[in-house]
Design a protein around this motif. Structure first.
Motif, PDB file in Angstrom:
ATOM      1  N   CYS A  48       0.073   4.322   4.656  1.00  0.00           N
ATOM      2  CA  CYS A  48       1.084   4.281   4.460  1.00  0.00           C
ATOM      3  C   CYS A  48       2.289   4.512   3.687  1.00  0.00           C
ATOM      4  O   CYS A  48       3.414   4.922   4.362  1.00  0.00           O
ATOM      5  N   CYS A  92      -4.906   1.867  -0.460  1.00  0.00           N
ATOM      6  CA  CYS A  92      -5.620   1.693   0.478  1.00  0.00           C
ATOM      7  C   CYS A  92      -6.298   0.254   0.651  1.00  0.00           C
ATOM      8  O   CYS A  92      -7.206   0.050   0.488  1.00  0.00           O
ATOM      9  N   CYS A 119       0.578  -1.030  -0.126  1.00  0.00           N
ATOM     10  CA  CYS A 119       0.126  -0.287  -0.177  1.00  0.00           C
ATOM     11  C   CYS A 119       0.545   1.085   0.065  1.00  0.00           C
ATOM     12  O   CYS A 119       2.115   1.051   1.310  1.00  0.00           O
ATOM     13  N   ALA A 149      -5.924  -0.931   6.548  1.00  0.00           N
ATOM     14  CA  ALA A 149      -4.915  -0.955   7.612  1.00  0.00           C
ATOM     15  C   ALA A 149      -4.234   0.059   8.113  1.00  0.00           C
ATOM     16  O   ALA A 149      -2.913  -0.503   8.140  1.00  0.00           O
ATOM     17  N   CYS A 150      -4.776   1.286   7.753  1.00  0.00           N
ATOM     18  CA  CYS A 150      -3.843   2.128   7.695  1.00  0.00           C
ATOM     19  C   CYS A 150      -4.082   2.885   9.387  1.00  0.00           C
ATOM     20  O   CYS A 150      -2.218   2.966   9.285  1.00  0.00           O
TER      21      CYS A 150
END
Ligand code: FES
Length: 161
Positions: free
Chosen positions: A87, A122, A82, A125-126
């Motif tokens: 990220c 995205c 990502c 899983a930020c």
């Protein structure tokens, strides 16, 4: 088009639950077949369309819509990094450099690449950025060194060869 007995068995397992709406099998069939074949080919599209009772064009449209379905050949291990904003801000883009990570070109004896690398948007899983997905496994707080260690682990497990 013929698939391995293992893949046919996998199809058989979920078929009863979708018999009433065969078209709902299009995406899982494409994904499982992509894992085996390495890419969504025109022959694969025709086969899935036939089995699901829809037009090839309808399957082709599904392939065009979903980013997890690939017409270009993938490696046995498809590494998705990502590089979207969360990220990117904590180093996600550095996981794709070096340049385009050398293991990306590792070849298997059957001619299929062992690994393929893709920058993706995205993946939800930020909070654990940077995030990477290898096939269906997520890895969080990734650094270039951690990513290389993961790849080395896959190589040494002899799964990539
Ligand atoms: S921005 Fe990378 S997981 Fe959301």
């Amino acid at each position: 088009m013929t698939f391995s007995p293992e893949l046919e068995e996998r199809f058989k397992r979920f078929w009863p639950s979708i018999r009433a709406a065969k078209r709902s099998a299009v995406i899982p069939m494409l994904m499982y077949a992509q894992d085996e074949v390495g890419a969504i080919t025109p022959e694969l599209i025709d086969e899935v369309a036939k089995r699901c009772g829809v037009q090839s064009l309808q399957v082709d449209e599904v392939v065009g819509y979903y980013s997890m379905l690939h017409r270009k050949p993938l490696g046995k291990y498809h590494v998705q990094v990502c590089t979207n904003i969360s990220c990117m801000l904590v180093g996600g883009t550095s996981c794709t450099s070096m340049p385009r990570r050398s293991w990306d070109r590792t070849q298997r004896s059957d001619g299929r690449r062992a690994f393929s690398l893709e920058e993706v948007e995205c993946m939800g899983a930020c909070s654990w950025a940077p995030a990477v997905e290898i096939n269906y496994d997520f890895h969080h707080h990734i650094t270039p060194e951690k990513l290389d260690a993961l790849i080395d682990g896959l190589k040494s497990a002899k799964k990539a060869n």
